[in-house]
Write a protein that holds these residues in place. Structure first.
Motif, PDB file in Angstrom:
ATOM      1  N   ILE A   1     -32.521  28.592  26.381  1.00  0.00           N
ATOM      2  CA  ILE A   1     -31.392  29.101  25.609  1.00  0.00           C
ATOM      3  C   ILE A   1     -30.281  28.067  25.476  1.00  0.00           C
TER       4      ILE A   1
ATOM      5  N   ASN B   1     -27.498  35.790  22.033  1.00  0.00           N
ATOM      6  CA  ASN B   1     -28.958  35.854  22.134  1.00  0.00           C
ATOM      7  C   ASN B   1     -29.468  37.144  21.500  1.00  0.00           C
TER       8      ASN B   1
ATOM      9  N   THR C   1     -32.748  37.509  20.214  1.00  0.00           N
ATOM     10  CA  THR C   1     -34.085  36.973  19.985  1.00  0.00           C
ATOM     11  C   THR C   1     -35.200  38.014  20.018  1.00  0.00           C
TER      12      THR C   1
ATOM     13  N   ALA D   1     -37.345  37.095  23.384  1.00  0.00           N
ATOM     14  CA  ALA D   1     -36.404  36.948  24.504  1.00  0.00           C
ATOM     15  C   ALA D   1     -37.118  36.727  25.828  1.00  0.00           C
TER      16      ALA D   1
ATOM     17  N   LEU E   1     -22.752  32.535  27.173  1.00  0.00           N
ATOM     18  CA  LEU E   1     -23.933  33.233  26.658  1.00  0.00           C
ATOM     19  C   LEU E   1     -23.722  34.744  26.648  1.00  0.00           C
TER      20      LEU E   1
ATOM     21  N   HIS F   1     -25.703  38.371  25.474  1.00  0.00           N
ATOM     22  CA  HIS F   1     -27.018  38.911  25.128  1.00  0.00           C
ATOM     23  C   HIS F   1     -26.905  40.143  24.237  1.00  0.00           C
TER      24      HIS F   1
ATOM     25  N   TYR G   1     -30.307  42.019  23.082  1.00  0.00           N
ATOM     26  CA  TYR G   1     -31.743  42.150  22.832  1.00  0.00           C
ATOM     27  C   TYR G   1     -32.303  43.332  23.632  1.00  0.00           C
TER      28      TYR G   1
END
Length: 357
Positions: A169, A186, A188, A192, A322, A324, A326
């Motif tokens: 990442i 993120n 993804t 992920a 970062l 998230h 997901y």
């Protein structure tokens, strides 16, 4: 100026990028992804979705209720005011068979007031159905809607870049169009679980779905709970969502850890059988010039990106750059605006925290 990279160009990634850009003009967004709208790939879930609004949150899940309420209002507004979105407003019906009434909790869902939900009278129920309700709903044509989001992003100056699948990442930090990024989001999806550089104690897994995209028109949007124990054990049910442009999709199944994406021909035949049983107008030429058979355009098989414990939408505990978003499973479209709003809050929180360091 705050440089933000959003990783992933499915419905979650594109909506997140769009909402961040709308919230603050100082955010400069670059979306990077292996797959973009128009691509067909087994690990790109969004084009395969049924894409309606029927919240899966139970009465105790207040967090998801907030996300889905916000999403409902935003999607309903688009369906009413923006014909380019590919969203059409229509009543949504839920049917409980004689068998499922004995097996399931048929209590009215939490969104009764939000959607104007009402129980169906006996004369409104098709044969073999003991109970049901309807509410003001919507359905989305995923391919149209993904391109709609994509073009909206471009119109706001968001840069969208096709890249190879990232392995770690941290690689995303160097993929911003204006230099090293300040933050990475993120989004993804199915990928992920393959990306390194962060930890997740919860298991991520795909749940197989198979739907038929057909030219036949249906008079309503509905789902039917399992008919018998055999169907319950096979994790199959029936749902039909008409599309704005005509035709409809017929699903489906819910199979965990089935990674192959080839059609199950026997499931296709069962879906056709049940679809015609509950929606006989599908093969009635007097209804919108339907063919006298199920005319299949494509059989779409995809994997929903699930995660034990539900969606992960939070600032990473080890990397403050970062965030998230997901693991939403089968709720990507209906929850996309609610989750994106939460990401916007987390971005502000992260920037505020970093400014104090």
């Amino acid at each position: 100026m705050v440089k933000i990279v959003v990783v992933g160009a499915g419905v979650s990634g594109l909506t997140t990028a769009l909402e961040l850009s709308r919230r603050d003009s100082t955010y400069k967004i670059t979306v990077v992804a292996k797959n973009l709208p128009g691509d067909i790939s087994a690990d790109y879930t969004s084009p395969f979705a049924g894409a309606n609004w029927h919240s899966f949150a139970d009465h105790d899940d207040k967090v998801m209720q907030v996300y889905d309420t916000y999403g409902y209002k935003r999607l309903m507004d688009l369906g009413e005011n923006d014909p380019m979105s590919g969203i059409v407003l229509m009543d949504s019906y839920k049917y409980f068979t004689d068998y499922s009434v004995e097996k399931e909790d048929t209590e009215d869902p939490w969104f009764k007031k939000l959607t104007g939900l009402r129980p169906l009278s006996k004369k409104e129920l098709p044969p073999g159905v003991s109970k049901g309700y309807k509410f003001k709903g919507l359905t989305i044509t995923p391919t149209t809607y993904l391109h709609y989001l994509y073009l909206k992003c471009l119109s706001l100056g968001i840069v969208v870049k096709r890249v190879a699948a990232i392995e770690d990442i941290s690689e995303a930090l160097s993929l911003h169009s204006l230099g090293k990024a300040d933050l990475v989001v993120n989004c993804t999806g199915l990928l992920a679980k393959h990306i390194k550089g962060y930890n997740d104690t919860k298991e991520q897994f795909g749940v197989r779905g198979q739907i038929l995209h057909v030219r036949n028109n249906c008079s309503k949007q509905f789902s039917v709970s399992p008919h018998d124990k055999a169907q319950e054990d096979s994790h199959e049910s029936l749902y039909i969502f008409p599309r704005k442009e005509g035709g409809c999709i017929i699903g489906g199944c819910f199979l965990r850890d089935y990674d192959h994406t080839k059609e199950d021909p026997e499931l296709t035949q069962r879906l056709i059988k049940y679809a015609v049983k509950y929606a006989p107008e599908l093969i009635d030429p007097s209804y919108k010039n339907n063919p006298d058979h199920i005319d299949i355009i494509n059989v779409n098989v995809g994997q929903r990106p699930f995660r034990d414990g539900g969606v992960r939408v939070e600032i990473d505990s080890e990397h403050k750059w970062l965030i998230h978003n997901y693991g939403i499973g089968g709720s990507g479209y209906q929850s996309s605006y609610g989750l994106s709003a939460r990401v916007c809050q987390l971005v502000r929180k992260s920037l505020k925290s970093n400014s104090k360091l």
